[in-house]
Design an enzyme around this catalytic site. Structure first.
Site, PDB file in Angstrom:
ATOM      1  CG  ASP A 267     -15.618  39.565  24.667  1.00  0.00           C
ATOM      2  OD1 ASP A 267     -15.847  38.707  24.084  1.00  0.00           O
ATOM      3  OD2 ASP A 267     -14.515  40.289  24.320  1.00  0.00           O
TER       4      ASP A 267
ATOM      5  CB  SER B 244     -12.884  33.107  21.459  1.00  0.00           C
ATOM      6  OG  SER B 244     -12.197  33.679  22.055  1.00  0.00           O
TER       7      SER B 244
ATOM      8  NE  ARG C  47      -9.373  36.641  20.036  1.00  0.00           N
ATOM      9  CZ  ARG C  47      -9.111  35.210  19.786  1.00  0.00           C
ATOM     10  NH1 ARG C  47      -8.018  34.879  20.758  1.00  0.00           N
ATOM     11  NH2 ARG C  47      -9.589  34.296  20.532  1.00  0.00           N
TER      12      ARG C  47
ATOM     13  CG  HIS D 220     -13.371  36.548  27.679  1.00  0.00           C
ATOM     14  ND1 HIS D 220     -12.559  34.784  26.573  1.00  0.00           N
ATOM     15  CD2 HIS D 220     -13.281  37.011  26.353  1.00  0.00           C
ATOM     16  CE1 HIS D 220     -13.189  35.329  25.388  1.00  0.00           C
ATOM     17  NE2 HIS D 220     -13.731  35.810  25.564  1.00  0.00           N
TER      18      HIS D 220
ATOM     19  CE1 TYR E 224     -11.686  39.164  13.611  1.00  0.00           C
ATOM     20  CE2 TYR E 224     -10.583  38.828  15.289  1.00  0.00           C
ATOM     21  CZ  TYR E 224     -11.787  38.936  14.934  1.00  0.00           C
ATOM     22  OH  TYR E 224     -12.761  38.430  15.438  1.00  0.00           O
ATOM     23  N   GLY E 225     -10.952  42.506  14.498  1.00  0.00           N
ATOM     24  CA  GLY E 225     -11.233  43.167  16.020  1.00  0.00           C
ATOM     25  C   GLY E 225     -10.531  43.058  16.995  1.00  0.00           C
TER      26      GLY E 225
ATOM     27  CG  PHE F  70     -29.783  28.865  21.522  1.00  0.00           C
ATOM     28  CD1 PHE F  70     -28.918  29.883  21.199  1.00  0.00           C
ATOM     29  CD2 PHE F  70     -29.454  27.847  20.830  1.00  0.00           C
ATOM     30  CE1 PHE F  70     -27.469  29.399  20.006  1.00  0.00           C
ATOM     31  CE2 PHE F  70     -29.003  27.768  19.228  1.00  0.00           C
ATOM     32  CZ  PHE F  70     -27.423  28.459  19.622  1.00  0.00           C
TER      33      PHE F  70
ATOM     34  CD  GLU G  20     -36.138  25.098  25.258  1.00  0.00           C
ATOM     35  OE1 GLU G  20     -36.460  25.336  26.635  1.00  0.00           O
ATOM     36  OE2 GLU G  20     -37.379  24.999  24.472  1.00  0.00           O
TER      37      GLU G  20
ATOM     38  NE  ARG H 178     -15.622  37.636  15.616  1.00  0.00           N
ATOM     39  CZ  ARG H 178     -15.546  37.335  17.338  1.00  0.00           C
ATOM     40  NH1 ARG H 178     -17.001  37.976  18.440  1.00  0.00           N
ATOM     41  NH2 ARG H 178     -15.293  36.380  17.403  1.00  0.00           N
TER      42      ARG H 178
ATOM     43  CB  CYS I 153     -17.144  28.765  23.662  1.00  0.00           C
ATOM     44  SG  CYS I 153     -16.583  27.800  22.945  1.00  0.00           S
TER      45      CYS I 153
ATOM     46  CE  LYS J 200     -11.874  39.319  24.444  1.00  0.00           C
ATOM     47  NZ  LYS J 200     -12.234  38.858  23.204  1.00  0.00           N
TER      48      LYS J 200
HETATM   49  P1  GTP Z   1     -17.049  35.411  21.224  1.00  0.00           P
HETATM   50  O1  GTP Z   1     -17.317  37.199  20.998  1.00  0.00           O
HETATM   51  O2  GTP Z   1     -15.961  35.043  20.261  1.00  0.00           O
HETATM   52  O3  GTP Z   1     -16.139  35.794  23.086  1.00  0.00           O
HETATM   53  O4  GTP Z   1     -18.126  34.574  21.445  1.00  0.00           O
HETATM   54  P2  GTP Z   1     -19.128  34.388  22.468  1.00  0.00           P
HETATM   55  O5  GTP Z   1     -18.329  33.970  23.110  1.00  0.00           O
HETATM   56  O6  GTP Z   1     -19.875  35.548  22.333  1.00  0.00           O
HETATM   57  O7  GTP Z   1     -19.585  33.290  21.726  1.00  0.00           O
HETATM   58  P3  GTP Z   1     -21.640  33.866  20.919  1.00  0.00           P
HETATM   59  O8  GTP Z   1     -22.313  33.631  21.545  1.00  0.00           O
HETATM   60  O9  GTP Z   1     -21.326  34.518  19.955  1.00  0.00           O
HETATM   61  O10 GTP Z   1     -21.583  32.087  20.105  1.00  0.00           O
HETATM   62  C1  GTP Z   1     -21.171  31.787  19.482  1.00  0.00           C
HETATM   63  C2  GTP Z   1     -21.796  30.416  18.487  1.00  0.00           C
HETATM   64  O11 GTP Z   1     -21.968  29.294  19.190  1.00  0.00           O
HETATM   65  C3  GTP Z   1     -22.716  30.479  17.669  1.00  0.00           C
HETATM   66  O12 GTP Z   1     -22.642  30.318  16.374  1.00  0.00           O
HETATM   67  C4  GTP Z   1     -23.775  30.706  18.685  1.00  0.00           C
HETATM   68  O13 GTP Z   1     -24.640  30.670  17.875  1.00  0.00           O
HETATM   69  C5  GTP Z   1     -23.419  28.924  18.928  1.00  0.00           C
HETATM   70  N1  GTP Z   1     -24.527  29.068  20.712  1.00  0.00           N
HETATM   71  C6  GTP Z   1     -24.360  29.876  21.316  1.00  0.00           C
HETATM   72  N2  GTP Z   1     -24.967  28.939  22.500  1.00  0.00           N
HETATM   73  C7  GTP Z   1     -25.330  28.006  21.869  1.00  0.00           C
HETATM   74  C8  GTP Z   1     -25.934  26.512  23.170  1.00  0.00           C
HETATM   75  O14 GTP Z   1     -27.176  27.413  24.023  1.00  0.00           O
HETATM   76  N3  GTP Z   1     -26.653  25.894  21.866  1.00  0.00           N
HETATM   77  C9  GTP Z   1     -25.904  25.915  20.736  1.00  0.00           C
HETATM   78  N4  GTP Z   1     -25.849  24.305  19.550  1.00  0.00           N
HETATM   79  N5  GTP Z   1     -24.356  25.961  19.678  1.00  0.00           N
HETATM   80  C10 GTP Z   1     -24.917  28.079  20.874  1.00  0.00           C
HETATM   81  C1  SPV Z   2     -12.551  36.679  21.054  1.00  0.00           C
HETATM   82  O1  SPV Z   2     -12.512  36.334  20.017  1.00  0.00           O
HETATM   83  O2  SPV Z   2     -13.136  36.163  22.249  1.00  0.00           O
HETATM   84  C2  SPV Z   2     -14.104  37.478  20.554  1.00  0.00           C
HETATM   85  C3  SPV Z   2     -13.802  38.548  19.343  1.00  0.00           C
HETATM   86  O3  SPV Z   2     -14.884  38.062  21.394  1.00  0.00           O
HETATM   87  S1  SPV Z   2     -12.292  39.239  19.086  1.00  0.00           S
HETATM   88  O4  SPV Z   2     -12.224  40.854  19.609  1.00  0.00           O
HETATM   89  O5  SPV Z   2     -11.724  39.642  17.886  1.00  0.00           O
HETATM   90  O6  SPV Z   2     -11.479  38.758  20.536  1.00  0.00           O
HETATM   91 MN    MN Z   3     -14.335  37.355  23.512  1.00  0.00          MN
END
Ligand code: GTP
Ligand code: SPV
Ligand code: MN
Length: 613
Positions: free
Chosen positions: A301, A276, A86, A254, A225-226, A520, A522, A393, A278, A234
């Site tokens: 999301d 994002s 983005r 979000h 890009y998405g 994860f 845990e 992605r 996180c 978004k």
């Molecule tokens: P967007 O799609 O961008 O909104 O991201 P998201 O908030 O869905 O994040 P996502 O779950 O894809 O995680 C992003 C990154 O953080 C990945 O590389 C995961 O492996 C890492 N991650 C997710 N949960 C954890 C966690 O509990 N601990 C750690 N250390 N890393 C994590």
């Molecule tokens: C984000 O960036 O928070 C995403 C991917 O979920 S996008 O759809 O590109 O915004």
């Molecule tokens: Mn997102």
């Protein structure tokens, strides 16, 4: 060439000719006059159409089919190197008054932006097909469903919208029956002269992602890009929808949505906002490490929340698919996602194995000896660069997720028991804290800071305030958005139980720079504490920043976590939070008079508690 294998996707009936809503028809002709496409095609959302578009994308080299024996009916797209995330600096909120966009958005005067857009959009689709893509956000028939029509000259974007939304005739029919709709114009900005050879990933160095919240319009130019191009996501479901939500009394957030069932069998629904990349998708698909616990996915999301007729906070996932971060997704971290991606998936900017499958950092512990990287270049573990782009992605249907909840698309939504805010914080912020009440929870949400990720352009790792994980997505003045949340709480208090609010941080690091918490599956241990709090059956101790688990209340049985790490995970350093409070004060000052007094009051309370600590 391998044959495209259609057997793995469900068969949908071929759509009949539909009555096109006159209003949409008129708009499409007007847009076509501006964009001058060679052809116009109305998208019906059928399986046959998806198949044809995928074939077309293979023939133009935008995607390649993966080995159907290893990854049935799946495809790999490699984007242009400049079109991987983005673009917040090119995202604009255009309101008559600058103050209505607020200090956190890039504001442009609507008339000036329209003139600018007209300049780039004129003739932008020359030599290309303009697809007309009707879509619904939310289950059609839900009181919360909202509609839109996107035109685009990118078949990659069309198939992506097909996975991420309820796309096609059903949405168009709802519009024909009188549902209001948001127009969205998208062009990759790469017109073709007669006879000109196309490139695999057409885009333009100049990019715009423009929202006109007052007239509910979206314009996007130059990127496929998405987040820049799937405008239902978004641009609509957050930036435009947050304004609709302000005006109509609901929330567009979000947030992931999950259903948590402890061994007792009583289920809870949680909504969590993290910035994002996180951890939303990972939490949404969590495989709990605790025996007898179950987490089911509703959304990963975006969530739309409202107060139902019963006075309870309800939520739907307006989307129909997942556009998830690939790196870090593996059997140890997110086996549910790995399973969901067995086939029928479009991967973008991941690496390819020699036998025609995909790979990314974290998919397996051992790196393959040889790969084709996301740029299409040969790669070995010694190459010294990631094989997959950090923001690579997958795009996959929600129905394909093994943990999808049975009621994930219930038109009435699910009742939310708790709201969670989080961010990526190497220091200061404890693993979990509970807010004292709704208003304190709003203060927590408003003051979330997080280290930047690869999901948007910018310096990865840089700490910034990302209130409610909505910094790039609130379509209006963030201070007004805070006020809307406070007001929403007042309405909830009048009618029913107010959900509890928590803050989490999976990303606190030790002195050696590694994560203190295993994360994860845990993270279920944190859910266990939250659920215990909801039931009033588990202990908490007061701290200046909220309630922390009392001694022994967080179940760490069986974890390889030493006492020092556990202490550090929950350490609240008054000096660090004094500095945090100063930073919050400076952040709040950017909103001037528009900042709700309640938030200044919460900051004062924090300072008082820190002083007393
Ligand atoms: P967007 O799609 O961008 O909104 O991201 P998201 O908030 O869905 O994040 P996502 O779950 O894809 O995680 C992003 C990154 O953080 C990945 O590389 C995961 O492996 C890492 N991650 C997710 N949960 C954890 C966690 O509990 N601990 C750690 N250390 N890393 C994590
Ligand atoms: C984000 O960036 O928070 C995403 C991917 O979920 S996008 O759809 O590109 O915004
Ligand atoms: Mn997102």
């Amino acid at each position: 060439m391998t044959l495209l294998d259609r057997t793995s996707i469900p068969n949908a009936p071929v759509a009949e000719r539909r009555q096109r809503p006159a209003e949409v028809d008129v708009w499409v002709s007007q847009i076509a006059q501006l964009l001058e496409p060679a052809e116009i095609r109305w998208v019906d959302g059928s399986t046959r159409e998806r198949h044809e578009l995928l074939q077309l994308l293979v023939s133009t080299g935008t995607i390649e089919q993966l080995n159907p024996d290893l990854r049935p009916y799946s495809f790999l797209a490699r984007s242009a190197e400049s079109d991987v995330a983005r673009l917040e600096s090119r995202t604009f909120i255009c309101t008559e008054h600058e103050a209505d966009a607020g200090p956190t958005n890039n504001w442009r005067e609507p008339a000036a932006m329209r003139a600018e857009l007209e300049g780039v959009m004129r003739g932008a689709m020359r030599g290309r097909t303009m697809y007309v893509v009707p879509f619904a956000m939310g289950p059609i028939g839900s009181p919360m469903a909202r509609f839109g029509v996107q035109v685009t000259d990118s078949p990659y974007v069309v198939v992506s919208i097909g996975t991420m939304t309820r796309m096609g005739d059903a949405a168009l029919d709802a519009i024909a029956r009188g549902a209001s709709w948001v127009p969205a114009v998208h062009s990759v900005g790469a017109p073709l002269a007669p006879g000109q050879q196309d490139v695999p990933w057409p885009c333009n160095d100049t990019k715009y992602i423009v929202q006109f919240p007052e007239t509910r319009e979206i314009w996007s130019y130059g990127s496929a890009y998405g987040g820049n191009a799937i405008l239902a996501k978004k641009a609509y479901a957050l930036r435009i929808a947050s304004v609709m939500a302000r005006d109509e009394g609901w929330l567009a957030e979000h947030m992931l949505l999950i259903k948590v069932t402890p061994p007792s069998g009583k289920s809870y629904h949680l909504a969590a906002a993290f910035p994002s990349a996180c951890g939303k998708t990972n939490m949404a698909m969590m495989t709990p490490s605790l025996p007898g616990w179950k987490v089911e996915t509703i959304g990963d999301d975006i969530a739309w929340l409202w107060i139902g007729a019963d006075g309870r906070l309800r939520a739907i996932n307006p989307e129909a698919g997942f556009f998830g971060v690939a790196p870090g997704t593996g059997m140890r971290t997110n086996p549910t996602a790995v399973d969901a991606l067995w086939g029928n998936t479009i991967f973008t900017n991941v690496a390819r194995t020699d036998d025609g499958d995909v790979w990314w950092e974290g998919l397996t512990d051992e790196k393959p000896a040889r790969l084709t990287d996301w740029r299409g270049e040969q790669w070995t573990p010694d190459s010294g660069r990631p094989a997959a782009h950090p923001n690579s992605r997958f795009t996959v249907s929600a129905r394909q997720c093994p943990s999808i909840a049975e009621d994930w698309d219930d038109p009435e939504g699910v009742v939310i028991d708790a709201i969670i805010f989080g961010g990526r914080r190497a220091s200061n912020v404890p693993l979990v804290v509970e807010a004292r009440d709704w208003d304190h929870g709003v203060f927590m949400g408003a003051t979330i800071a997080s280290e930047q990720t690869a999901a948007a352009e910018g310096t990865v790792g840089e700490l910034r305030r990302d209130p409610f994980a909505m910094l790039p997505f609130a379509g209006y003045n963030m201070a007004d958005y805070f006020a809307h949340w406070l007001d929403f709480g007042r309405r909830l208090r009048r009618s029913a139980r107010v959900p509890r609010v928590f803050q989490v941080n999976w990303f606190r690091k030790g002195a050696d720079g590694s994560f203190l918490w295993p994360g994860f599956g845990e993270n279920a241990r944190v859910l266990e504490w939250m659920v215990g709090r909801l039931d009033g059956q588990i202990g908490a101790v007061d701290s200046p920043i909220g309630s922390l688990p009392s001694d022994g209340a967080l179940n760490v049985e069986g974890l390889e976590l030493d006492e020092a790490a556990l202490t550090e995970l929950f350490r609240v350093d008054p000096a660090a939070f004094e500095a945090e409070a100063d930073d919050i004060e400076a952040f709040f000052a950017t909103f001037g008079d528009r900042l709700p007094v309640e938030l200044s009051r919460q900051l004062t309370l924090l300072r008082d508690r820190l002083a007393a600590a």
